[in-house]
Design a protein around this motif. Structure first.
Motif, PDB file in Angstrom:
ATOM      1  N   GLN A  21     -15.003   4.413   1.519  1.00 21.69           N
ATOM      2  CA  GLN A  21     -14.610   3.338   0.610  1.00 21.69           C
ATOM      3  C   GLN A  21     -14.779   3.816  -0.817  1.00 21.69           C
ATOM      4  O   GLN A  21     -15.741   4.492  -1.158  1.00 21.69           O
ATOM      5  N   GLN A  22     -13.811   3.471  -1.670  1.00 26.78           N
ATOM      6  CA  GLN A  22     -13.800   3.876  -3.069  1.00 26.78           C
ATOM      7  C   GLN A  22     -13.945   2.653  -3.960  1.00 26.78           C
ATOM      8  O   GLN A  22     -13.770   1.522  -3.517  1.00 26.78           O
ATOM      9  N   ALA A  28      -8.340  -5.638  -4.997  1.00 29.71           N
ATOM     10  CA  ALA A  28      -8.027  -4.778  -3.856  1.00 29.71           C
ATOM     11  C   ALA A  28      -9.255  -4.006  -3.399  1.00 29.71           C
ATOM     12  O   ALA A  28     -10.167  -3.757  -4.175  1.00 29.71           O
ATOM     13  N   LEU A  29      -9.239  -3.657  -2.131  1.00 28.87           N
ATOM     14  CA  LEU A  29     -10.226  -2.755  -1.560  1.00 28.87           C
ATOM     15  C   LEU A  29      -9.564  -1.385  -1.479  1.00 28.87           C
ATOM     16  O   LEU A  29      -8.389  -1.282  -1.128  1.00 28.87           O
ATOM     17  N   ALA A  30     -10.284  -0.325  -1.810  1.00 30.37           N
ATOM     18  CA  ALA A  30      -9.695   1.009  -1.850  1.00 30.37           C
ATOM     19  C   ALA A  30     -10.430   1.947  -0.895  1.00 30.37           C
ATOM     20  O   ALA A  30     -11.653   1.883  -0.773  1.00 30.37           O
ATOM     21  N   TYR A  31      -9.662   2.810  -0.233  1.00 31.70           N
ATOM     22  CA  TYR A  31     -10.225   3.761   0.716  1.00 31.70           C
ATOM     23  C   TYR A  31      -9.594   5.129   0.513  1.00 31.70           C
ATOM     24  O   TYR A  31      -8.400   5.250   0.232  1.00 31.70           O
ATOM     25  N   LYS A  32     -10.409   6.151   0.668  1.00 36.13           N
ATOM     26  CA  LYS A  32      -9.930   7.523   0.670  1.00 36.13           C
ATOM     27  C   LYS A  32      -9.916   7.974   2.130  1.00 36.13           C
ATOM     28  O   LYS A  32     -10.937   7.904   2.821  1.00 36.13           O
ATOM     29  N   PHE A  42      -5.628   4.632   0.144  1.00 37.62           N
ATOM     30  CA  PHE A  42      -5.130   3.392   0.739  1.00 37.62           C
ATOM     31  C   PHE A  42      -5.766   2.211   0.030  1.00 37.62           C
ATOM     32  O   PHE A  42      -6.971   2.192  -0.188  1.00 37.62           O
ATOM     33  N   MET A  43      -4.949   1.239  -0.335  1.00 35.81           N
ATOM     34  CA  MET A  43      -5.469   0.019  -0.952  1.00 35.81           C
ATOM     35  C   MET A  43      -5.076  -1.174  -0.098  1.00 35.81           C
ATOM     36  O   MET A  43      -3.947  -1.269   0.382  1.00 35.81           O
ATOM     37  N   LYS A  44      -6.012  -2.052   0.095  1.00 35.03           N
ATOM     38  CA  LYS A  44      -5.788  -3.278   0.855  1.00 35.03           C
ATOM     39  C   LYS A  44      -6.052  -4.448  -0.075  1.00 35.03           C
ATOM     40  O   LYS A  44      -7.096  -4.518  -0.708  1.00 35.03           O
ATOM     41  N   LYS A  45      -5.099  -5.354  -0.142  1.00 27.03           N
ATOM     42  CA  LYS A  45      -5.266  -6.529  -0.976  1.00 27.03           C
ATOM     43  C   LYS A  45      -6.445  -7.356  -0.474  1.00 27.03           C
ATOM     44  O   LYS A  45      -6.549  -7.642   0.716  1.00 27.03           O
TER      45      LYS A  45
END
Length: 52
Positions: A21-22, A28-32, A42-45
């Motif tokens: 998780q970034q 948004a939630l962000a993931y590497k 990847f970003m998830k609203k």
């Protein structure tokens, strides 16, 4: 996190080995996501709580 991995595998034939998780924005939630060849972002609203 398995849902993201499954979507990438089923729709794009991408196997992901590492997920971290970034720091994302307020909306948004962000993931590497990475494997032995590439790194993806990847970003998830984020879901808003219901208004009362």
């Amino acid at each position: 996190m398995n849902k993201i991995k499954n979507i990438l595998k089923d729709h794009y034939d991408i196997d992901i080995f590492n997920v971290s998780q970034q720091q994302g924005g307020w909306a948004a939630l962000a993931y590497k996501l990475s494997n032995n060849k590439n790194t993806y972002f990847f970003m998830k609203k984020a879901e808003r709580p219901p208004r009362n």
